[in-house]
Scaffold this motif. Structure first.
Motif, short mmCIF file in Angstrom:
data_model
loop_
_atom_site.label_atom_id
_atom_site.label_comp_id
_atom_site.label_asym_id
_atom_site.label_seq_id
_atom_site.Cartn_x
_atom_site.Cartn_y
_atom_site.Cartn_z
N SER A 68 36.93 17.38 -30.38
CA SER A 68 37.15 15.98 -29.98
C SER A 68 37.65 15.86 -28.55
CB SER A 68 38.12 15.31 -30.95
OG SER A 68 37.52 15.19 -32.22
N ALA A 69 38.58 16.71 -28.16
CA ALA A 69 39.10 16.66 -26.79
C ALA A 69 38.00 17.01 -25.79
CB ALA A 69 40.28 17.61 -26.64
N GLU A 70 37.22 18.03 -26.08
CA GLU A 70 36.13 18.41 -25.17
C GLU A 70 35.05 17.34 -25.11
OE1 GLU A 70 34.93 22.37 -26.34
OE2 GLU A 70 36.68 23.27 -25.34
N PHE A 71 34.78 16.68 -26.23
CA PHE A 71 33.82 15.58 -26.24
C PHE A 71 34.25 14.49 -25.28
CE2 PHE A 71 32.78 11.35 -27.84
CZ PHE A 71 31.40 11.39 -27.87
N LEU A 72 35.47 13.99 -25.44
CA LEU A 72 35.94 12.90 -24.59
C LEU A 72 35.99 13.34 -23.13
CD1 LEU A 72 36.96 9.98 -24.40
CD2 LEU A 72 39.26 10.94 -24.48
N ALA A 73 36.52 14.51 -22.88
CA ALA A 73 36.61 15.00 -21.50
C ALA A 73 35.23 15.08 -20.87
CB ALA A 73 37.31 16.36 -21.47
N GLY A 91 43.39 19.86 -21.13
CA GLY A 91 44.57 20.60 -20.69
C GLY A 91 44.90 21.76 -21.61
N ALA A 92 45.93 22.50 -21.25
CA ALA A 92 46.39 23.62 -22.07
C ALA A 92 47.09 23.07 -23.31
CB ALA A 92 47.37 24.47 -21.26
N PRO A 93 46.97 23.77 -24.43
CA PRO A 93 47.65 23.32 -25.65
C PRO A 93 49.15 23.15 -25.41
CG PRO A 93 46.16 25.11 -26.16
CD PRO A 93 46.22 25.01 -24.66
N PHE A 94 49.71 22.15 -26.05
CA PHE A 94 51.14 21.86 -25.97
C PHE A 94 51.61 21.73 -27.41
CE2 PHE A 94 54.65 18.73 -25.60
CZ PHE A 94 55.48 19.46 -24.77
N GLY A 95 52.14 22.80 -27.97
CA GLY A 95 52.48 22.81 -29.39
C GLY A 95 51.22 22.57 -30.20
N PRO A 96 51.25 21.63 -31.13
CA PRO A 96 50.06 21.36 -31.95
C PRO A 96 49.05 20.43 -31.25
CG PRO A 96 51.83 19.95 -32.68
CD PRO A 96 52.41 20.86 -31.59
N PHE A 97 49.33 20.03 -30.02
CA PHE A 97 48.50 19.05 -29.33
C PHE A 97 47.60 19.70 -28.29
CE2 PHE A 97 52.51 16.97 -30.49
CZ PHE A 97 52.01 16.00 -31.36
N LEU A 98 46.44 19.07 -28.09
CA LEU A 98 45.51 19.47 -27.03
C LEU A 98 45.29 18.22 -26.18
CD1 LEU A 98 43.92 21.87 -26.00
CD2 LEU A 98 42.01 21.10 -27.40
N PRO A 99 45.84 18.19 -24.96
CA PRO A 99 45.82 16.96 -24.17
C PRO A 99 44.58 16.78 -23.30
CG PRO A 99 47.17 18.59 -23.08
CD PRO A 99 46.69 19.22 -24.37
N TYR A 101 45.37 15.31 -28.61
CA TYR A 101 44.61 15.50 -29.85
C TYR A 101 45.40 16.37 -30.81
CZ TYR A 101 40.61 13.03 -28.14
OH TYR A 101 39.78 12.03 -27.71
N TYR A 102 45.53 15.88 -32.03
CA TYR A 102 46.30 16.53 -33.08
C TYR A 102 45.38 16.74 -34.28
CZ TYR A 102 49.95 17.33 -36.56
OH TYR A 102 50.73 17.88 -37.55
N GLU A 103 45.28 17.97 -34.71
CA GLU A 103 44.34 18.32 -35.77
C GLU A 103 44.90 18.01 -37.16
OE1 GLU A 103 42.17 22.44 -36.59
OE2 GLU A 103 41.80 21.54 -34.61
N LYS A 104 44.10 17.29 -37.93
CA LYS A 104 44.43 16.97 -39.32
C LYS A 104 43.19 17.31 -40.15
CE LYS A 104 46.59 13.32 -40.54
NZ LYS A 104 47.06 11.96 -40.80
N ARG A 105 43.16 18.48 -40.71
CA ARG A 105 41.99 18.91 -41.48
C ARG A 105 42.08 18.54 -42.95
NH1 ARG A 105 38.41 22.76 -39.20
NH2 ARG A 105 39.06 23.35 -37.14
#
Length: 137
Positions: free
Chosen positions: A28-33, A41-49, A60-64
């Motif tokens: 999702s992050a790569e799609f929008l970018a 950006g670089a991962p920040f804890g559970p987030f991918l900015p 972006y926060y993953e909820k599978r």
């Protein structure tokens, strides 16, 4: 040289970041970018900015394990970059629409003297790109 961030005036509240739920945060992050012509950006804890360049990030926060509730995200983009964004959507086979209800495929709108389009991200979030902000009373 100080690394301290400048203070925000006490009378102003600004959006700093928001979490975007995704079944696959990288996809999702790569799609929008890719669509907006930005970098992930670089991962920040559970987030991918994804840094939007105006001091705001979408984290972006993953909820599978549970369904993603689609949200709406609108991006004010430069007029001179709009056509390239539409071309990137077309290149990856994503349908865009002139309206938020997705009834006018392959068309853009001309609201408020600008141009705009809506499209879905991989989790069904309704994304909008627009070259003019909405007029508010």
């Amino acid at each position: 040289m100080s690394l301290a961030q400048p203070a925000v005036p006490a009378t102003v509240a600004r959006l700093d970041h928001t979490a975007v739920y995704a079944s696959d945060r990288r996809l999702s992050a790569e799609f929008l970018a890719a669509v907006l012509g930005l970098e992930v950006g670089a991962p920040f804890g559970p987030f991918l900015p994804v840094d939007l360049g105006n001091g705001v990030t979408l984290d972006y926060y993953e909820k599978r394990d549970e369904p993603i509730q689609p949200q709406h995200y609108a991006f004010l983009v430069p007029e001179e970059q709009f056509d390239a964004m539409i071309a990137r959507l077309e290149a990856i086979g994503v349908t865009y629409y002139a309206d938020p209800s997705h009834t006018a495929p392959g068309r853009v709108n001309d609201l408020f003297g600008g141009r705009g389009a809506y499209f879905d991200d991989p989790d069904g979030h309704n994304m909008e790109i627009m070259t003019r902000p909405y007029a508010r009373p």
